[in-house]
Write a protein that holds these residues in place. Structure first.
Motif, short mmCIF file in Angstrom:
data_model
loop_
_atom_site.label_atom_id
_atom_site.label_comp_id
_atom_site.label_asym_id
_atom_site.label_seq_id
_atom_site.Cartn_x
_atom_site.Cartn_y
_atom_site.Cartn_z
N GLY A 1 0.71 -0.66 0.19
CA GLY A 1 0.18 0.07 0.48
C GLY A 1 0.73 1.15 0.15
N THR A 2 1.88 1.27 0.52
CA THR A 2 2.38 2.84 0.77
C THR A 2 3.36 2.53 -0.55
OG1 THR A 2 3.47 1.88 3.20
CG2 THR A 2 4.67 3.47 1.97
N VAL A 3 3.65 1.99 -1.64
CA VAL A 3 3.96 1.73 -2.29
C VAL A 3 3.25 2.46 -3.60
CG1 VAL A 3 5.58 0.28 -4.69
CG2 VAL A 3 6.26 -0.07 -2.55
N ARG A 4 1.70 1.55 -3.75
CA ARG A 4 0.78 2.32 -4.46
C ARG A 4 0.45 3.70 -4.31
NH1 ARG A 4 -2.48 -1.56 -3.74
NH2 ARG A 4 -3.21 -1.01 -1.67
N GLU A 5 0.45 3.89 -2.99
CA GLU A 5 -0.12 5.40 -3.20
C GLU A 5 1.65 5.92 -3.46
OE1 GLU A 5 -0.14 8.80 0.92
OE2 GLU A 5 -0.05 6.38 1.36
N ALA A 6 3.23 5.60 -3.30
CA ALA A 6 3.58 6.89 -4.31
C ALA A 6 3.12 6.77 -5.58
CB ALA A 6 4.92 6.29 -3.98
N GLN A 7 3.10 5.05 -6.12
CA GLN A 7 2.58 5.26 -7.65
C GLN A 7 1.39 6.29 -7.64
OE1 GLN A 7 1.57 1.29 -7.33
NE2 GLN A 7 4.34 0.90 -7.73
N LEU A 8 0.77 6.04 -7.17
CA LEU A 8 -0.97 7.24 -7.12
C LEU A 8 -0.16 8.25 -7.27
CD1 LEU A 8 -3.21 4.20 -5.40
CD2 LEU A 8 -2.82 5.10 -8.04
N HIS A 9 0.31 9.36 -6.43
CA HIS A 9 0.67 9.94 -5.65
C HIS A 9 1.96 10.80 -7.38
CE1 HIS A 9 3.60 13.69 -4.91
NE2 HIS A 9 2.25 14.44 -4.71
N ALA A 10 2.82 10.26 -8.36
CA ALA A 10 3.67 9.86 -9.56
C ALA A 10 2.22 10.46 -10.43
CB ALA A 10 3.96 9.13 -9.00
#
Length: 108
Positions: A59-68
């Motif tokens: 989830g932390t990685v996915r949040e960074a991907q979605l933010h980008a």
């Protein structure tokens, strides 16, 4: 400043690294490199980020991907095809800012 091909390829490699922290760190780096990307690079990267977010187990990685991806979208550097990939996301797995990013990206 423009991205050189080696920089762009390295970014792509790091976005799919087996280490979640490396994936997160390089998704965050997308926002720093956004201005140096050509339209073709940013559109390709938007598609990669969207596809990765659909399958990302962390989830932390996915949040960074979605933010980008949201940053690219804000600067008109995404494509409808990239955003359509997000329809495949299992929304039950999203939390906090991820929900907001997906809503923004899908125009909800």
């Amino acid at each position: 400043m423009a991205l050189d091909p080696a920089q762009f390829l390295n970014l792509l490699r790091e976005l799919v690294d087996k280490n979640p922290r490396t994936r997160e760190e390089h998704a965050d780096a997308v926002t720093d490199l956004r201005a140096a990307m050509s339209p073709a690079e940013s559109h390709a990267l938007a598609s990669v980020l969207a596809a990765l977010a659909v399958w990302e187990p962390d989830g932390t990685v996915r949040e960074a991907q979605l933010h980008a991806l949201a940053e690219l979208h804000e600067w008109d550097q995404s494509t409808p095809d990239a955003l359509n990939l997000l329809q495949r996301l299992d929304r039950a797995t999203l939390a906090g800012p991820e929900i907001e990013y997906v809503g923004y990206l899908l125009g909800e």
